[in-house]
Write a protein that holds these residues in place. Structure first.
Motif, PDB file in Angstrom:
ATOM      1  N   GLY A 183      24.100 -13.796  -2.476  1.00 42.10           N
ATOM      2  CA  GLY A 183      24.613 -14.997  -1.382  1.00 42.10           C
ATOM      3  C   GLY A 183      25.416 -16.064  -2.369  1.00 42.10           C
ATOM      4  O   GLY A 183      25.544 -16.817  -1.673  1.00 42.10           O
ATOM      5  N   LEU A 184      24.006 -16.951  -2.902  1.00 41.89           N
ATOM      6  CA  LEU A 184      23.880 -17.397  -2.996  1.00 41.89           C
ATOM      7  C   LEU A 184      25.584 -18.456  -4.196  1.00 41.89           C
ATOM      8  O   LEU A 184      25.671 -19.021  -4.201  1.00 41.89           O
ATOM      9  N   ALA A 185      25.692 -17.582  -5.409  1.00 46.14           N
ATOM     10  CA  ALA A 185      26.626 -17.290  -5.623  1.00 46.14           C
ATOM     11  C   ALA A 185      28.012 -17.899  -5.558  1.00 46.14           C
ATOM     12  O   ALA A 185      28.677 -18.501  -6.259  1.00 46.14           O
ATOM     13  N   ALA A 186      28.289 -17.356  -4.093  1.00 52.66           N
ATOM     14  CA  ALA A 186      29.427 -17.449  -2.922  1.00 52.66           C
ATOM     15  C   ALA A 186      28.939 -18.131  -1.926  1.00 52.66           C
ATOM     16  O   ALA A 186      30.584 -18.517  -1.315  1.00 52.66           O
ATOM     17  N   SER A 187      28.097 -18.707  -1.942  1.00 51.38           N
ATOM     18  CA  SER A 187      27.438 -19.685  -0.386  1.00 51.38           C
ATOM     19  C   SER A 187      28.357 -21.152  -0.535  1.00 51.38           C
ATOM     20  O   SER A 187      28.555 -21.430  -1.304  1.00 51.38           O
ATOM     21  N   PRO A 188      29.360 -21.205   0.708  1.00 52.53           N
ATOM     22  CA  PRO A 188      29.657 -22.997   1.552  1.00 52.53           C
ATOM     23  C   PRO A 188      28.910 -23.569   1.884  1.00 52.53           C
ATOM     24  O   PRO A 188      28.383 -24.221   1.602  1.00 52.53           O
ATOM     25  N   HIS A 189      27.685 -22.919   1.964  1.00 52.47           N
ATOM     26  CA  HIS A 189      26.613 -23.381   2.969  1.00 52.47           C
ATOM     27  C   HIS A 189      25.173 -24.933   2.569  1.00 52.47           C
ATOM     28  O   HIS A 189      25.608 -24.575   1.102  1.00 52.47           O
ATOM     29  N   ARG A 190      24.907 -25.277   3.377  1.00 52.89           N
ATOM     30  CA  ARG A 190      23.577 -26.581   2.527  1.00 52.89           C
ATOM     31  C   ARG A 190      23.055 -25.303   2.646  1.00 52.89           C
ATOM     32  O   ARG A 190      21.843 -25.905   1.721  1.00 52.89           O
ATOM     33  N   GLY A 191      22.895 -25.095   3.524  1.00 56.83           N
ATOM     34  CA  GLY A 191      21.657 -23.462   4.216  1.00 56.83           C
ATOM     35  C   GLY A 191      20.646 -24.929   4.815  1.00 56.83           C
ATOM     36  O   GLY A 191      20.322 -25.913   5.210  1.00 56.83           O
ATOM     37  N   VAL A 192      19.156 -24.497   5.672  1.00 48.94           N
ATOM     38  CA  VAL A 192      18.857 -25.362   6.547  1.00 48.94           C
ATOM     39  C   VAL A 192      17.408 -24.568   6.605  1.00 48.94           C
ATOM     40  O   VAL A 192      17.260 -23.157   6.008  1.00 48.94           O
ATOM     41  N   ILE A 193      15.929 -24.968   7.244  1.00 44.11           N
ATOM     42  CA  ILE A 193      15.035 -24.129   6.755  1.00 44.11           C
ATOM     43  C   ILE A 193      14.266 -24.534   8.150  1.00 44.11           C
ATOM     44  O   ILE A 193      14.018 -26.142   9.113  1.00 44.11           O
ATOM     45  N   GLY A 194      14.125 -23.791   9.118  1.00 42.75           N
ATOM     46  CA  GLY A 194      12.864 -24.118  10.210  1.00 42.75           C
ATOM     47  C   GLY A 194      11.931 -24.466   9.677  1.00 42.75           C
ATOM     48  O   GLY A 194      10.660 -24.464   8.610  1.00 42.75           O
ATOM     49  N   THR A 195      11.087 -24.118  11.160  1.00 36.80           N
ATOM     50  CA  THR A 195       9.678 -25.186  10.526  1.00 36.80           C
ATOM     51  C   THR A 195       7.904 -23.200  10.199  1.00 36.80           C
ATOM     52  O   THR A 195       7.290 -24.072   9.384  1.00 36.80           O
TER      53      THR A 195
END
Length: 375
Positions: free
Chosen positions: A334-346
């Motif tokens: 998924g990382l190799a294809a991802s266009p997203h920035r990502g998000v981290i929850g608390t």
């Protein structure tokens, strides 16, 4: 009881998990200065005992010289052969397997077959490359860098904790390794959050603890997590065994990470040190050393309790890591294809601290030298 009460920025981008240049930068700036757990004192208990292993593509030989533990590059300065290809054993002399050159505890040459053929003797270029070695409790660590902080300074507040955790009455029970098809940070970040527990560990951990039963500590070089186990049948059985072995019952689970790659986890009945190492941009190796509570050997009940704890802890530990391993390949793809920035929850806030450490540590990075110079 999280530190932050809002979601956090995902500081690393997908390319940080796939890039060759990032991989080289992390080797040089994060892993070369770090201390690495390699074995236990018991693995090198007798004079002449030795072990070999590859650490970050560097062949290492560890040996007991009359009670003193030393670590060397497992390469002979004569014609570059490995000193030995054996995984371990006991030998009266540290001798190269190819031409029989012998070396002492300082890495200097001893007996040399047909030594007159090498006149005049080039002593400075005939020594083994030595690495720094130290221990916390029964855990033996090696550092591949000539400079940098000593082990206790590097471990900081975790040094005293890990010294107690990996000393009697806890004894080494098992060591195992595994290779994973993912960047090393995927494995480390997975260990830093409990958000995945209900989905990935429905039968072992089952659910993540509520915030009121989850304590986080965030620092520049480390983070910790603590929770208290609920009272269930399994914990009652564990409590009974712990008391039989003469230890207090707290039901506290601690998870302490020293960036970049060390994880120490503990319950009343066991301690575990885990390390994850990059072997390529999209591959890594995991190593675990498990210690289990041990009582008086002369007490038959204590011996049986220790054996039960050892077998059950290793079985559960390997099952948990197999559950995690099942998702690593999918995360990497998924990382190799991802266009997203990502998000981290608390609940994942320890990942934010880790990612900041990686970015700060790799600023101005250059590639790691492939061949270390002889000392």
């Amino acid at each position: 009881m999280f530190v932050h009460q809002h979601h956090l920025e995902h500081l690393l981008r997908p390319e940080h998990y796939t890039s060759e240049s990032q991989y080289r930068a992390e080797l040089r700036h994060l892993f070369r200065p770090a201390w690495h757990p390699v074995c236990t004192r018991g693995d090198l208990a007798r004079p002449g005992d030795f072990l070999t292993l590859d650490l970050l593509d560097t062949p290492i030989l560890l040996r007991n010289f009359d009670g003193e533990l030393r670590a060397f590059l497992n390469v002979c300065p004569h014609r570059h052969s490995r000193l030995t290809d054996k995984a371990g054993g006991n030998a009266a002399k540290l001798k190269c397997q190819y031409h029989g050159w012998e070396f002492n505890a300082e890495g200097r040459t001893g007996a040399i077959p047909d030594a007159k053929a090498f006149r005049p003797w080039d002593r400075d270029n005939s020594c083994l490359r030595r690495f720094r070695l130290d221990a916390l409790g029964d855990l033996v660590f090696v550092n591949l860098d000539d400079g940098g902080p000593a082990l206790r300074e590097w471990a900081g507040p975790l040094a005293d904790r890990w010294t107690r955790d990996f000393s009697p009455p806890f004894r080494h029970a098992a060591t195992w390794e595994a290779d994973f098809p993912c960047n090393w940070k995927v494995v480390l970040e997975n260990s830093l959050e409990s958000y995945h527990v209900p989905q990935v560990h429905p039968y072992t951990f089952k659910d993540y603890p509520p915030e009121a039963n989850a304590w986080h500590e965030l620092a520049d070089h480390y983070s910790t997590f603590k929770t208290v186990q609920p009272v269930e049948f399994a914990t009652r059985a564990q409590d009974w065994l712990v008391r039989r072995l003469g230890q207090p019952v707290t039901r506290e689970y601690w998870h302490r990470v020293r960036h970049p790659h060390l994880t120490g986890s503990s319950l009343d009945s066991f301690r575990m040190m885990q390390a994850v190492y990059p072997t390529g941009p999209a591959t890594c190796r995991y190593r675990s050393l498990m210690f289990v509570l041990r009582g008086d050997r002369r007490n038959p009940l204590a011996r049986l309790s220790h054996q039960f704890l050892r077998l059950s802890a290793v079985l559960i530990g390997k099952r948990v890591f197999a559950e995690d391993a099942a998702i690593y390949g999918g995360v990497q793809r998924g990382l190799a294809a991802s266009p997203h920035r990502g998000v981290i929850g608390t609940r994942e806030e320890r990942i934010f601290s880790f990612q900041k450490f990686v970015l700060d540590g790799c600023r101005g990075a250059t590639e790691l030298a492939v061949v270390p110079e002889a000392g």
